[in-house]
Design an enzyme around this catalytic site. Structure first.
Site, mmCIF file in Angstrom:
data_model
loop_
_atom_site.group_PDB
_atom_site.id
_atom_site.type_symbol
_atom_site.label_atom_id
_atom_site.label_comp_id
_atom_site.label_asym_id
_atom_site.label_seq_id
_atom_site.Cartn_x
_atom_site.Cartn_y
_atom_site.Cartn_z
ATOM 1 N N HIS A 72 0.766 -1.064 -0.097
ATOM 2 C CA HIS A 72 -0.092 0.024 0.126
ATOM 3 C C HIS A 72 0.919 1.245 -0.062
ATOM 4 O O HIS A 72 1.979 1.410 0.762
ATOM 5 C CB HIS A 72 -1.015 0.111 1.017
ATOM 6 C CG HIS A 72 -2.165 -0.806 0.809
ATOM 7 N ND1 HIS A 72 -3.102 -0.946 2.286
ATOM 8 C CD2 HIS A 72 -2.467 -1.883 0.243
ATOM 9 C CE1 HIS A 72 -3.934 -1.804 1.662
ATOM 10 N NE2 HIS A 72 -3.540 -2.475 0.439
ATOM 11 N N TYR A 199 -9.729 5.414 6.948
ATOM 12 C CA TYR A 199 -10.242 6.182 8.049
ATOM 13 C C TYR A 199 -11.385 6.857 7.855
ATOM 14 O O TYR A 199 -11.309 7.856 6.770
ATOM 15 C CB TYR A 199 -9.257 6.831 8.742
ATOM 16 C CG TYR A 199 -8.077 5.988 9.356
ATOM 17 C CD1 TYR A 199 -8.079 5.341 10.617
ATOM 18 C CD2 TYR A 199 -6.746 5.942 8.645
ATOM 19 C CE1 TYR A 199 -6.974 4.544 11.140
ATOM 20 C CE2 TYR A 199 -5.794 5.095 9.191
ATOM 21 C CZ TYR A 199 -5.845 4.471 10.239
ATOM 22 O OH TYR A 199 -4.634 3.800 10.726
ATOM 23 N N PRO A 291 -4.235 1.401 18.260
ATOM 24 C CA PRO A 291 -4.242 0.768 17.125
ATOM 25 C C PRO A 291 -4.337 1.681 16.196
ATOM 26 O O PRO A 291 -3.991 1.418 14.862
ATOM 27 C CB PRO A 291 -5.460 -0.058 17.020
ATOM 28 C CG PRO A 291 -6.530 0.511 17.983
ATOM 29 C CD PRO A 291 -5.751 1.146 19.178
ATOM 30 N N LYS A 295 1.152 0.832 14.799
ATOM 31 C CA LYS A 295 2.548 1.077 15.260
ATOM 32 C C LYS A 295 3.070 -0.210 16.170
ATOM 33 O O LYS A 295 4.286 -0.133 16.261
ATOM 34 C CB LYS A 295 2.845 2.135 15.784
ATOM 35 C CG LYS A 295 2.651 3.538 15.063
ATOM 36 C CD LYS A 295 3.536 3.297 13.616
ATOM 37 C CE LYS A 295 3.461 4.143 12.627
ATOM 38 N NZ LYS A 295 4.095 3.864 11.338
ATOM 39 N N TYR A 382 4.357 7.167 9.095
ATOM 40 C CA TYR A 382 3.211 5.877 8.658
ATOM 41 C C TYR A 382 4.250 4.899 7.785
ATOM 42 O O TYR A 382 3.919 3.512 8.353
ATOM 43 C CB TYR A 382 2.259 6.397 7.837
ATOM 44 C CG TYR A 382 1.032 5.373 7.478
ATOM 45 C CD1 TYR A 382 0.191 4.759 8.317
ATOM 46 C CD2 TYR A 382 1.319 4.834 5.986
ATOM 47 C CE1 TYR A 382 -0.726 3.948 8.136
ATOM 48 C CE2 TYR A 382 0.351 3.732 5.776
ATOM 49 C CZ TYR A 382 -0.746 3.274 6.930
ATOM 50 O OH TYR A 382 -1.622 2.416 6.688
#
Length: 395
Positions: A72, A199, A291, A295, A382
């Protein structure tokens, strides 16, 4: 029984550390209080950072990861019924890979056993005794008492494990924060909503939509911390997921069979005392992150990389300097991940009934969508900050 390093816990931290030590010629034994089936099937995180993926390939356990993992570039963000893609790869390079933690554990367990490494299941550590020269670990191995002596102990046994409890409370430096919310998570037989994880920020609270394959999804709902799963029927879960993820630019959320569900509270925790004499803490034994941002697993692997480097230097050349600096080496990366998770958590979740809170969150979401500088800063963390040290396998 004697070993150079006794590793308590067969999660990502313990198994990764055991593999790195093996490649450096350092003996270890892994003690896991659950059975093999349990650790290979329990549902956990599913996003691996670029440094984690690279390390698994270096360790020779990346074959299934290459064929079954989904690369991704970033993630989708949805609010005000509009969907946005944050393409971190375009801005900074690197990828994240969706590959369930239990699958990574399977790979590491299979490798450990195939190379003749010591791995004991149903092995509950009942006591740890450390001295200036080593350690003694008492174990109940499926009802049979076992005593192990070791030069060092690696505590990879999670937040509620025996390792951190061995350190006297007066020597612990701890920080914690609890959130008034939890994640209700499901596994469902449905097609992913978007090509990458998403999200959805909504006034009712967050929903998260990710995938475990072309026809399996992992989805979450923000719920109160005291939520009882029995109060959430399949219909209620799908209705709330559909409401929070509704948009004007994508089809309605697909519904299907829910075959797994759980509730996990959100909390942040850091034990800055990650070592005490011959005992070292790794992963959830030393730190917990919400969550949001995925990480936890990656921090555990980063800890293992750092400790492997330090132990390798000690056993190869008698150099204790890296062992002595273990905590201070790990902590900067841990705090950066904590800050990242805190930022995502407070921006994406509805943590207050104050209408101004939602407007401030919307403003921050808008900046993430509009500003490439904001996206680059998010993407850097990220996709994975570099590990503090490189493990020193030279074979």
């Amino acid at each position: 029984m004697h070993t150079q390093v006794a590793i308590i816990g067969a999660g990502p931290a313990g198994l990764t550390l055991s593999r790195m030590l093996h490649l450096q010629g350092v003996s270890s034994i892994v003690l896991e209080n659950r059975d093999r089936e349990y650790i290979e099937t329990r549902t956990r995180a599913g996003v691996l950072e670029q440094p984690t993926v690279a390390l698994m390939h270096e360790l020779g356990v990346g074959d299934r990861l290459s064929t079954e993992g989904m690369s991704h570039n970033g993630f989708y963000l949805r609010f005000d019924r509009a969907t946005h893609h944050l393409d971190f790869h375009r801005l900074g390079g690197g990828h994240a890979t969706v590959y369930a933690q239990q699958e990574l554990v399977k790979d590491l367990v299979a490798n450990r056993l195939s190379t003749g490494g010591s791995l004991l299941f149903d092995a509950e550590v009942t006591a740890i005794e450390t001295t200036a020269d080593g350690a003694r670990i008492l174990v109940d191995h499926a009802g049979t008492p076992l005593e192990i002596t070791a030069d060092f102990v690696a505590g990879c046994d999670g937040f509620h494990g025996v390792s951190r409890a061995h350190i006297p409370a007066g020597r612990l430096r701890e920080h914690s924060r609890t959130y008034p919310v939890a994640w209700l998570g499901i596994l469902a037989r449905t097609a992913p909503t978007t090509p990458e994880g998403m999200y959805c920020a909504h006034e009712n609270g967050l929903s998260v939509h990710s995938m475990r394959g072309p026809r399996i999804t992992r989805q979450y709902l923000q719920v109160p911390a005291d939520t009882d799963l029995d109060d959430w029927s399949d219909e209620r879960i799908w209705d709330e997921l559909a409401l929070r993820s509704a948009s004007d630019d994508h089809p309605e959320l697909e519904r299907g069979e829910i075959f797994d569900r759980s509730v996990a509270p959100l909390r942040s925790y850091v034990c800055e005392t990650m070592q005490d004499g011959r005992l070292f803490l790794l992963g959830d034994a030393a730190h917990i992150v919400p969550p949001t941002g995925a990480k936890g697993l990656n921090l555990a692997v980063s800890d293992a990389s750092t400790l492997s480097h330090a132990l390798g230097a000690y056993f190869a050349a008698g150099d204790r300097s890296f062992l002595d600096a273990y905590s201070e080496t790990c902590l900067p990366r841990i705090w950066k991940a904590q800050q990242f998770s805190w930022t995502l958590t407070t921006t994406l979740h509805a943590l207050s009934d104050d209408p101004m809170d939602w407007q401030l969150r919307r403003a921050r979401l808008g900046r993430w969508v509009e500003s490439e500088a904001e996206q680059a800063a998010l993407g850097e963390v990220y996709l994975g900050l570099p590990f503090p040290t490189r493990w020193n396998f030279t074979g």
